[in-house]
Design a protein around this motif. Structure first.
Motif, PDB file in Angstrom:
ATOM      1  N   THR A  53       4.758  94.986  29.866  1.00  0.00           N
ATOM      2  CA  THR A  53       5.757  94.223  30.491  1.00  0.00           C
ATOM      3  C   THR A  53       6.980  94.084  29.507  1.00  0.00           C
ATOM      4  O   THR A  53       8.014  94.435  29.633  1.00  0.00           O
ATOM      5  CB  THR A  53       5.555  92.807  30.844  1.00  0.00           C
ATOM      6  OG1 THR A  53       4.646  92.748  31.964  1.00  0.00           O
ATOM      7  CG2 THR A  53       6.758  91.918  31.353  1.00  0.00           C
ATOM      8  N   HIS A  54       6.588  93.969  28.292  1.00  0.00           N
ATOM      9  CA  HIS A  54       7.500  94.029  27.250  1.00  0.00           C
ATOM     10  C   HIS A  54       8.227  95.172  26.708  1.00  0.00           C
ATOM     11  O   HIS A  54       9.293  95.427  26.334  1.00  0.00           O
ATOM     12  CB  HIS A  54       6.967  93.175  25.957  1.00  0.00           C
ATOM     13  CG  HIS A  54       6.746  91.394  26.177  1.00  0.00           C
ATOM     14  ND1 HIS A  54       5.759  91.018  26.774  1.00  0.00           N
ATOM     15  CD2 HIS A  54       7.975  90.466  25.914  1.00  0.00           C
ATOM     16  CE1 HIS A  54       6.028  89.517  26.844  1.00  0.00           C
ATOM     17  NE2 HIS A  54       7.309  89.390  26.333  1.00  0.00           N
ATOM     18  N   ARG A  55       7.215  96.156  26.764  1.00  0.00           N
ATOM     19  CA  ARG A  55       7.718  97.530  26.686  1.00  0.00           C
ATOM     20  C   ARG A  55       8.749  97.789  27.554  1.00  0.00           C
ATOM     21  O   ARG A  55       9.860  98.686  27.253  1.00  0.00           O
ATOM     22  CB  ARG A  55       6.744  98.533  26.651  1.00  0.00           C
ATOM     23  CG  ARG A  55       5.811  98.545  25.523  1.00  0.00           C
ATOM     24  CD  ARG A  55       4.834  99.754  25.150  1.00  0.00           C
ATOM     25  NE  ARG A  55       3.849  99.763  26.295  1.00  0.00           N
ATOM     26  CZ  ARG A  55       2.683  99.300  26.329  1.00  0.00           C
ATOM     27  NH1 ARG A  55       2.251  98.603  25.153  1.00  0.00           N
ATOM     28  NH2 ARG A  55       1.700  99.692  27.290  1.00  0.00           N
ATOM     29  N   HIS A  69       4.312  90.713  21.192  1.00  0.00           N
ATOM     30  CA  HIS A  69       3.534  91.100  22.398  1.00  0.00           C
ATOM     31  C   HIS A  69       3.186  92.802  22.402  1.00  0.00           C
ATOM     32  O   HIS A  69       3.737  93.393  23.413  1.00  0.00           O
ATOM     33  CB  HIS A  69       3.943  90.652  23.686  1.00  0.00           C
ATOM     34  CG  HIS A  69       4.185  89.212  23.799  1.00  0.00           C
ATOM     35  ND1 HIS A  69       3.292  88.537  23.992  1.00  0.00           N
ATOM     36  CD2 HIS A  69       5.419  88.389  23.587  1.00  0.00           C
ATOM     37  CE1 HIS A  69       3.541  87.271  23.941  1.00  0.00           C
ATOM     38  NE2 HIS A  69       5.155  87.088  23.502  1.00  0.00           N
ATOM     39  N   GLU A  75      11.473  82.241  24.407  1.00  0.00           N
ATOM     40  CA  GLU A  75      11.159  83.390  25.049  1.00  0.00           C
ATOM     41  C   GLU A  75      11.625  83.521  26.553  1.00  0.00           C
ATOM     42  O   GLU A  75      12.398  84.190  27.057  1.00  0.00           O
ATOM     43  CB  GLU A  75       9.744  83.956  25.008  1.00  0.00           C
ATOM     44  CG  GLU A  75       9.272  84.335  23.577  1.00  0.00           C
ATOM     45  CD  GLU A  75       7.773  84.720  23.680  1.00  0.00           C
ATOM     46  OE1 GLU A  75       7.389  85.653  23.053  1.00  0.00           O
ATOM     47  OE2 GLU A  75       7.070  84.138  24.682  1.00  0.00           O
ATOM     48  N   THR A 107      18.566  88.251  29.373  1.00  0.00           N
ATOM     49  CA  THR A 107      18.212  89.580  29.711  1.00  0.00           C
ATOM     50  C   THR A 107      18.555  89.801  31.327  1.00  0.00           C
ATOM     51  O   THR A 107      19.417  90.818  31.597  1.00  0.00           O
ATOM     52  CB  THR A 107      16.872  89.841  29.550  1.00  0.00           C
ATOM     53  OG1 THR A 107      16.674  89.913  27.992  1.00  0.00           O
ATOM     54  CG2 THR A 107      16.669  91.464  29.820  1.00  0.00           C
ATOM     55  N   ASP A 164      14.520  85.852  28.461  1.00  0.00           N
ATOM     56  CA  ASP A 164      14.377  86.469  29.544  1.00  0.00           C
ATOM     57  C   ASP A 164      15.387  86.070  30.490  1.00  0.00           C
ATOM     58  O   ASP A 164      15.880  87.107  31.184  1.00  0.00           O
ATOM     59  CB  ASP A 164      12.949  86.094  30.168  1.00  0.00           C
ATOM     60  CG  ASP A 164      11.740  86.523  29.313  1.00  0.00           C
ATOM     61  OD1 ASP A 164      11.870  87.419  28.380  1.00  0.00           O
ATOM     62  OD2 ASP A 164      10.749  85.961  29.529  1.00  0.00           O
ATOM     63  N   GLN A 204      10.675  95.793  29.241  1.00  0.00           N
ATOM     64  CA  GLN A 204      11.888  94.944  28.898  1.00  0.00           C
ATOM     65  C   GLN A 204      12.771  95.746  27.898  1.00  0.00           C
ATOM     66  O   GLN A 204      13.993  95.775  27.923  1.00  0.00           O
ATOM     67  CB  GLN A 204      11.434  93.803  28.406  1.00  0.00           C
ATOM     68  CG  GLN A 204      12.676  92.549  28.138  1.00  0.00           C
ATOM     69  CD  GLN A 204      12.081  91.391  27.858  1.00  0.00           C
ATOM     70  OE1 GLN A 204      11.392  91.165  26.981  1.00  0.00           O
ATOM     71  NE2 GLN A 204      12.748  90.272  28.416  1.00  0.00           N
ATOM     72  N   SER A 264       1.627  94.404  25.352  1.00  0.00           N
ATOM     73  CA  SER A 264       1.976  94.220  26.766  1.00  0.00           C
ATOM     74  C   SER A 264       2.925  95.106  27.276  1.00  0.00           C
ATOM     75  O   SER A 264       4.193  95.638  26.760  1.00  0.00           O
ATOM     76  CB  SER A 264       2.747  92.856  26.709  1.00  0.00           C
ATOM     77  OG  SER A 264       3.408  92.559  27.870  1.00  0.00           O
ATOM     78  N   VAL A 290      14.523  89.702  21.528  1.00  0.00           N
ATOM     79  CA  VAL A 290      13.641  90.727  22.446  1.00  0.00           C
ATOM     80  C   VAL A 290      12.657  91.561  21.486  1.00  0.00           C
ATOM     81  O   VAL A 290      11.794  92.028  21.990  1.00  0.00           O
ATOM     82  CB  VAL A 290      14.788  91.574  23.480  1.00  0.00           C
ATOM     83  CG1 VAL A 290      13.857  92.823  23.827  1.00  0.00           C
ATOM     84  CG2 VAL A 290      15.418  90.716  24.298  1.00  0.00           C
ATOM     85  N   GLN A 342       9.731  89.650  20.408  1.00  0.00           N
ATOM     86  CA  GLN A 342       9.130  89.604  21.671  1.00  0.00           C
ATOM     87  C   GLN A 342       8.094  90.918  21.557  1.00  0.00           C
ATOM     88  O   GLN A 342       7.086  90.848  21.877  1.00  0.00           O
ATOM     89  CB  GLN A 342       9.608  89.282  22.811  1.00  0.00           C
ATOM     90  CG  GLN A 342      10.069  87.789  22.923  1.00  0.00           C
ATOM     91  CD  GLN A 342      10.871  87.547  24.511  1.00  0.00           C
ATOM     92  OE1 GLN A 342      11.980  87.924  24.746  1.00  0.00           O
ATOM     93  NE2 GLN A 342      10.099  87.230  25.568  1.00  0.00           N
ATOM     94  N   GLY A 343       8.850  91.849  21.317  1.00  0.00           N
ATOM     95  CA  GLY A 343       8.073  93.345  21.674  1.00  0.00           C
ATOM     96  C   GLY A 343       7.068  93.273  20.363  1.00  0.00           C
ATOM     97  O   GLY A 343       6.134  93.838  20.513  1.00  0.00           O
TER      98      GLY A 343
END
Length: 612
Positions: A528-530, A523, A479, A486, A483, A532, A526, A516, A519-520
């Motif tokens: 933050t991940h939305r 999480h 992860e 990205t 990040d 992202q 989250s 990604v 990760q979405g």
């Protein structure tokens, strides 16, 4: 009054080169330190001979004489004796010469009788560079009969074999050279120079800066001859012109023109032929023909190996350090391109390993858009990718790699990255012309880490909070790498550095998309991940012209819609996560599944789960 003589303090190396000897105190002089030679000062006075000719010519003549008559004396008497001996051997064996005694001093000058010796042959390298029909030097190893034939001739001639048939054998070898002469091409139907310069500018800025194919200076020099005089050129160079136009202008017409010259370019088998293959591979990748690109690249590798590009510099027979470096950079770039493409298609590599020249001081800059040391760094990265694929994805028994192997691979990636100088790791602190190349190094670094650890991310997602500590640790590595990738990609997009001329921009974006996405899902609650994912979707739109990119874009947009409507009070492991993955895979259909089956995508067959 006797004149004072200045003591001799120059070392033998500087005296022989007739240059100033800069020697601090008792340390070796600067020249010897740079050349790695022993700095010796004898203080011996050299007698300056009187030359009837130039010093260079005298030394050349003396060298020739000593080569054929090692025991010869170069004074007037000794030279007269040598000439007298030659005159005696040049006479026909008639009555006046048969049985005539030879002067004792002359006998000492004659070469010793021929005694064949295998030592010079055994001491030589097994391989040799041989001329073909196009006068191109090609490497062949000691198993080749042509190489063995050459060694027979050279060793016997060096040993002064009296048999005239040996010389005839050497001459006959030149009549059976490999290959045929390929007629040059006529440069016609070229666009205006301004149109071509625009396409070439994009190529060298966006493509050649990250995947080195050729020196821009050498290319422009050759191009001037084509446009100014319309002179004939090799089929390979004309194909290069058409392929640069095809890439820069995204023109199918120029690609077809290059394709019509491909067979003759391969037949020429030159350094330019390797460049033609690499450009053809890059264009085929853009057309979603990665398997064909991988097959074609094997041809380029064979041509490069026939030219000896995989060997050390002593085989290159180049007097220019710049040309030697261009050849080395071409081989490094070909190697890394092969490793990346083999990894992307899930195929074995055609090059097992290469020898890297250590140190940035061994590399000269071959592109205004590539920093010093970039070529060796990317070649070393190619070796890491080869080992990752070999240990994790191309095993004969498809065995799960041990934790020790995984740790060693991660450590190798980290060692490679930390060994890079700061100016190769931080693009913002480097000149703007280097920004794209340095950003690519960061993308390579994070891509390698994700390639090793992505399976742990999927296992962590499917196992929930019950995963083992090593799985959680590897998931964090994956992860974090995603990040960082990205961030690099978003900065490149902001600076308009994402290119549609080379497939690897889309490749790095798509590889990171899978992580990604997971990760979405992992999480789901989250914000933050939305965010992202929302920021990441524009990146996919930049490369949406490919079928795989379109599938990935649809999947990410569908996931974002699910996340926006998702209730934070629900458990992300129940109902939503598994259903979202299933829906994602079903909507992607065959195009996305083919992407997921690649080693650089997400392969569900290599996932190992922890059973409770």
């Amino acid at each position: 009054m006797e004149s004072r003589r200045r003591p001799i303090v120059s070392c033998e190396t500087c005296r022989s080169r007739k240059v100033k000897c800069i020697k601090p105190d008792s340390e070796p002089c600067q020249r010897c330190q740079r050349l790695g030679k022993e700095c010796v000062t004898t203080g011996e006075k050299y007698e300056r001979p009187y030359y009837h000719t130039s010093k260079e010519k005298y030394e050349l003549i003396a060298k020739v004489i000593r080569h054929f008559v090692p025991s010869a004396s170069l004074d007037t008497k000794g030279l007269r004796q040598i000439i007298a001996t030659f005159d005696q051997h040049s006479q026909s064996p008639g009555a006046s010469s048969v049985g005539k005694p030879i002067d004792g001093d002359a006998q000492n000058i004659l070469p010793p009788p021929y005694t064949p010796s295998l030592r010079p042959v055994l001491d030589e390298d097994d391989g040799a560079m041989l001329d073909d029909a196009m006068n191109t030097l090609r490497y062949a190893s000691g198993s080749s009969c042509a190489v063995f034939h050459q060694k027979i001739c050279s060793s016997m001639l060096t040993s002064r074999c009296p048999l005239s048939s040996v010389k005839t054998m050497e001459l006959r070898g030149k009549d059976i050279q490999d290959g045929q002469i390929v007629e040059p091409a006529i440069a016609s139907e070229l666009p205006e120079r301004a149109i071509f310069e625009a396409a070439a500018s994009r190529f060298f800025t966006e493509v050649n800066s990250v995947i080195f194919v050729m020196s821009e200076d050498h290319f422009q020099y050759r191009l001037d001859g084509i446009y100014n005089t319309r002179q004939n050129c090799s089929n390979s160079f004309l194909a290069i012109i058409y392929l640069v136009l095809a890439l820069g202008e995204r023109s199918e017409t120029y690609f077809k023109a290059a394709s019509s010259l491909f067979d003759k370019s391969i037949e020429e088998g030159s350094e330019e032929s390797v460049q033609v293959v690499m450009l053809m591979v890059l264009y085929r990748q853009n057309r979603n023909q990665r398997n064909l690109a991988w097959i074609l690249l094997g041809t380029g590798i064979r041509i490069a190996q026939s030219l000896g590009l995989h060997l050390t510099d002593k085989f290159q027979r180049e007097h220019s350090a710049y040309r030697i470096q261009c050849k080395r950079r071409l081989w490094y770039s070909l190697y890394e391109l092969e490793q990346l493409l083999a990894c992307a298609t899930g195929k074995p590599s055609g090059i097992t390993e290469i020898s890297l020249v250590p140190g940035r001081d061994m590399e000269v800059c071959t592109s205004p858009f590539t920093p010093l040391g970039y070529g060796a760094a990317t070649a070393a990265f190619g070796s890491i990718i080869r080992r990752i694929c070999g240990h994790m994805y191309l095993g004969t028994q498809n065995q799960i790699p041990t934790e020790t192997t995984i740790s060693a691979l991660i450590n190798e990636v980290e060692v490679w990255w930390n060994a890079l100088p700061d100016y190769l790791r931080y693009a913002n602190s480097s000149p703007p012309s280097y920004y794209r190349a340095i950003s690519y190094l960061g993308l390579r670094y994070n891509y390698a880490l994700m390639l090793i650890t992505r399976r742990y991310l999927l296992q962590s997602l499917l196992s929930g909070h019950d995963c083992a500590p090593e799985v959680a640790s590897r998931t964090e590595v994956c992860e974090s790498a995603s990040d960082r990738s990205t961030t690099i990609l978003l900065e490149m997009a902001e600076k308009n550095m994402i290119s549609d001329l080379i497939w690897f921009d889309a490749y790095f974006i798509l590889c990171n998309t899978i992580v990604v996405y997971l990760q979405g899902v992992r999480h789901a609650s989250s914000s933050t991940h939305r965010k992202q994912i929302r920021d990441y979707i524009p990146l996919l739109k930049l490369v949406r012209r490919s079928r795989l990119s379109e599938c990935a874009l649809n999947g990410m947009e569908a996931l974002l819609a699910d996340l926006e409507s998702y209730s934070a009070s629900e458990d992300p492991r129940t109902g939503f996560a598994s259903g979202s993955i299933a829906a994602f895979l079903d909507s992607a259909e065959d195009g996305l599944m083919s992407f997921l089956d690649l080693p650089d995508g997400l392969d569900y067959s290599d996932v190992f789960l922890t059973r409770s």
